[in-house]
Scaffold this motif. Structure first.
Motif, PDB file in Angstrom:
ATOM      1  N   VAL A 264       0.850  -1.195   0.000  1.00 27.20           N
ATOM      2  CA  VAL A 264       0.000   0.000   0.000  1.00 27.20           C
ATOM      3  C   VAL A 264       0.882   1.240   0.000  1.00 27.20           C
ATOM      4  O   VAL A 264       2.088   1.166   0.228  1.00 27.20           O
ATOM      5  CB  VAL A 264      -0.953   0.018   1.218  1.00 27.20           C
ATOM      6  CG1 VAL A 264      -1.882  -1.183   1.200  1.00 27.20           C
ATOM      7  CG2 VAL A 264      -0.172   0.066   2.533  1.00 27.20           C
ATOM      8  N   GLY A 265       0.256   2.398  -0.237  1.00 29.76           N
ATOM      9  CA  GLY A 265       1.001   3.646  -0.308  1.00 29.76           C
ATOM     10  C   GLY A 265       1.337   3.999  -1.743  1.00 29.76           C
ATOM     11  O   GLY A 265       1.320   3.152  -2.639  1.00 29.76           O
ATOM     12  N   GLY A 266       1.669   5.269  -1.965  1.00 29.73           N
ATOM     13  CA  GLY A 266       1.898   5.765  -3.316  1.00 29.73           C
ATOM     14  C   GLY A 266       2.945   5.016  -4.109  1.00 29.73           C
ATOM     15  O   GLY A 266       2.781   4.765  -5.309  1.00 29.73           O
ATOM     16  N   VAL A 267       4.056   4.629  -3.471  1.00 31.69           N
ATOM     17  CA  VAL A 267       5.112   3.898  -4.174  1.00 31.69           C
ATOM     18  C   VAL A 267       4.644   2.487  -4.516  1.00 31.69           C
ATOM     19  O   VAL A 267       5.198   1.834  -5.404  1.00 31.69           O
ATOM     20  CB  VAL A 267       6.410   3.864  -3.332  1.00 31.69           C
ATOM     21  CG1 VAL A 267       7.534   3.125  -4.052  1.00 31.69           C
ATOM     22  CG2 VAL A 267       6.871   5.290  -3.009  1.00 31.69           C
ATOM     23  N   GLY A 268       3.616   2.007  -3.836  1.00 36.31           N
ATOM     24  CA  GLY A 268       3.086   0.678  -4.098  1.00 36.31           C
ATOM     25  C   GLY A 268       2.504   0.509  -5.483  1.00 36.31           C
ATOM     26  O   GLY A 268       2.250  -0.618  -5.925  1.00 36.31           O
ATOM     27  N   CYS A 269       2.271   1.626  -6.206  1.00 35.28           N
ATOM     28  CA  CYS A 269       1.787   1.546  -7.593  1.00 35.28           C
ATOM     29  C   CYS A 269       2.875   1.046  -8.534  1.00 35.28           C
ATOM     30  O   CYS A 269       2.572   0.609  -9.654  1.00 35.28           O
ATOM     31  CB  CYS A 269       1.354   2.924  -8.095  1.00 35.28           C
ATOM     32  SG  CYS A 269       0.190   3.788  -7.062  1.00 35.28           S
ATOM     33  N   ASN A 270       4.134   1.160  -8.118  1.00 37.57           N
ATOM     34  CA  ASN A 270       5.258   0.860  -9.010  1.00 37.57           C
ATOM     35  C   ASN A 270       5.222  -0.595  -9.465  1.00 37.57           C
ATOM     36  O   ASN A 270       5.265  -1.522  -8.645  1.00 37.57           O
ATOM     37  CB  ASN A 270       6.579   1.160  -8.290  1.00 37.57           C
ATOM     38  CG  ASN A 270       7.764   1.105  -9.215  1.00 37.57           C
ATOM     39  OD1 ASN A 270       8.148   0.043  -9.708  1.00 37.57           O
ATOM     40  ND2 ASN A 270       8.379   2.251  -9.448  1.00 37.57           N
ATOM     41  N   GLU A 271       5.153  -0.815 -10.749  1.00 38.27           N
ATOM     42  CA  GLU A 271       5.016  -2.166 -11.298  1.00 38.27           C
ATOM     43  C   GLU A 271       6.265  -3.007 -11.074  1.00 38.27           C
ATOM     44  O   GLU A 271       6.174  -4.231 -10.903  1.00 38.27           O
ATOM     45  CB  GLU A 271       4.686  -2.090 -12.788  1.00 38.27           C
ATOM     46  CG  GLU A 271       3.315  -1.496 -13.061  1.00 38.27           C
ATOM     47  CD  GLU A 271       3.004  -1.380 -14.537  1.00 38.27           C
ATOM     48  OE1 GLU A 271       3.923  -1.665 -15.356  1.00 38.27           O
ATOM     49  OE2 GLU A 271       1.880  -0.999 -14.877  1.00 38.27           O
ATOM     50  N   ARG A 272       7.437  -2.374 -11.076  1.00 38.30           N
ATOM     51  CA  ARG A 272       8.665  -3.128 -10.837  1.00 38.30           C
ATOM     52  C   ARG A 272       8.721  -3.631  -9.399  1.00 38.30           C
ATOM     53  O   ARG A 272       9.104  -4.779  -9.147  1.00 38.30           O
ATOM     54  CB  ARG A 272       9.887  -2.262 -11.151  1.00 38.30           C
ATOM     55  CG  ARG A 272      11.229  -2.944 -10.888  1.00 38.30           C
ATOM     56  CD  ARG A 272      11.351  -4.256 -11.627  1.00 38.30           C
ATOM     57  NE  ARG A 272      12.603  -4.934 -11.312  1.00 38.30           N
ATOM     58  CZ  ARG A 272      12.813  -6.237 -11.430  1.00 38.30           C
ATOM     59  NH1 ARG A 272      11.828  -7.032 -11.850  1.00 38.30           N
ATOM     60  NH2 ARG A 272      13.971  -6.765 -11.122  1.00 38.30           N
ATOM     61  N   LEU A 273       8.322  -2.796  -8.450  1.00 33.58           N
ATOM     62  CA  LEU A 273       8.277  -3.233  -7.062  1.00 33.58           C
ATOM     63  C   LEU A 273       7.285  -4.390  -6.908  1.00 33.58           C
ATOM     64  O   LEU A 273       7.570  -5.371  -6.216  1.00 33.58           O
ATOM     65  CB  LEU A 273       7.877  -2.076  -6.150  1.00 33.58           C
ATOM     66  CG  LEU A 273       7.647  -2.414  -4.674  1.00 33.58           C
ATOM     67  CD1 LEU A 273       8.894  -3.029  -4.043  1.00 33.58           C
ATOM     68  CD2 LEU A 273       7.210  -1.176  -3.896  1.00 33.58           C
TER      69      LEU A 273
END
Length: 361
Positions: A264-273
């Motif tokens: 969750v959280g904004g960085v959680g959108c990152n597809e590589r992560l």
């Protein structure tokens, strides 16, 4: 329990102001938001961000009510982000809710921003009891529920991973539209050369300030000497910091004896992560639960839903206590709605990892 209870939620802890309207069964009736975007190479300051929120809050509220087909009489409670976040932007939502509470004669529920991200992720994805990786511009935590609270098993000891990415985007003067982290992600997809960077994991905790200082100091020189491209630097930074996050998340999974992970959280959108975490979960026989920017990025619906969970179990915030704070730990909240002796509502989204279709709001 009345699953048609309705809450309006106000989120404004950073550069996004959002108003969401949600029912207790997790149905999102509307969820508009507006982002304060600064010129390339610049961050957002508290005072200017608060002015932005003041300008957009009432139009967003009207839009949310119209999209949901509701009027103030239909609302059961008003929820707002108490913290953590930036002081001046937080103040806008707190003030708005205090005024609306008296005008509409509705109770107030103060909400922890971090817990709201978790509950939004759980209801949208159907994750039941996962290890949670919460990654954003202001927070980096590995969390799991235990004995009435969301316990923090690991976190950043300095700056958040999102802050690290955002500040490096300023070095490269990348656009802040729609977000610096998103533009780093797109540029990283073109990277071909991996550059060694400091890798700082300390037990269950991580540190990003040294990595940022190192890449800031070396980026200009390497680019000047044609040793790499901006895409190579973005690629290398992402791979390094995300590997650190996967490591501490896996360690928490082993400690808690859990197989599933929710990001969750904004960085959680990152597809590589998400790809890296999905691989790790698969190797452990578990599943990754993640969403896109509609639910990962700060929004009013997550505040409305989490506040409504508390409200349905008798929790309200007196007007004189409806304050805000920049420091509000995830594990300070008693998650009464998750306790075994309290009623639970069914998750309308089921056990699937799929996220709902996009709402027109």
């Amino acid at each position: 329990m009345n699953e048609r209870l309705i809450a309006v939620g106000f989120e404004g802890s950073a550069n996004k102001i959002g108003v969401g309207i949600v029912t207790l069964d997790g149905t999102i009736l509307s969820n508009p938001r507006h982002t304060y975007i600064t010129p390339p190479g610049q961050g957002f300051l508290p005072r200017e961000t608060a002015h932005h929120h003041l300008h957009h809050l009432l139009p967003l509220l009207r839009s949310a009510l119209d999209a949901a087909g509701l009027c103030p009489d239909d609302v059961d409670c008003l929820c707002y982000t108490k913290g953590p976040g930036m002081g001046a932007p937080l103040q806008v939502s707190a003030l708005a809710v205090r005024v609306l509470s008296q005008l509409w004669r509705k109770p107030i529920v103060a909400v922890n921003h971090c817990v709201a991200h978790i509950e939004m992720g759980r209801v949208v994805t159907g994750a039941q009891d996962p290890v949670v990786l919460y990654v954003s511009g202001g927070n980096t935590q590995v969390i799991a529920y235990s004995e009435g609270r969301y316990r923090i098993f690991g976190e950043t000891i300095d700056i958040a991973v999102g802050n690290c990415l955002d500040r490096f985007a300023r070095v490269l003067t990348l656009s802040n539209d729609p977000s610096p982290g998103y533009n780093i992600e797109q540029l990283a997809k073109k990277g071909e050369k991996f550059i060694d960077l400091p890798y700082v994991v300390k037990g269950m905790d991580v540190s990003f300030s040294g990595i940022l200082s190192y890449i800031e100091a070396t980026a200009v020189e390497k680019l000047k000497n044609n040793e790499c491209t901006p895409a190579d630097l973005c690629y290398s930074l992402q791979e390094t910091v995300f590997a650190m996050l996967v490591e501490i998340t896996e360690r928490a999974m082993a400690h808690c004896d859990k197989k599933d992970v929710l990001i969750v959280g904004g960085v959680g959108c990152n597809e590589r992560l998400q790809d890296m975490m999905r691989t790790m979960c698969s190797e452990r026989g578990g599943r990754l639960f993640a969403t896109d920017d509609r639910y990962c990025v700060d929004n009013g619906a997550m505040i409305a839903y989490t506040g409504l969970l508390a409200f349905a179990h008798g929790v309200t915030t007196p007007l004189e206590e409806s304050t805000f704070t920049q420091r509000f730990r995830t594990d300070e909240v008693q998650a009464i709605w998750r306790e075994k002796n309290t009623p639970k509502t069914d998750n309308v989204h089921g056990e699937s990892e799929q996220i709902p279709e996009k709402l027109d709001s």
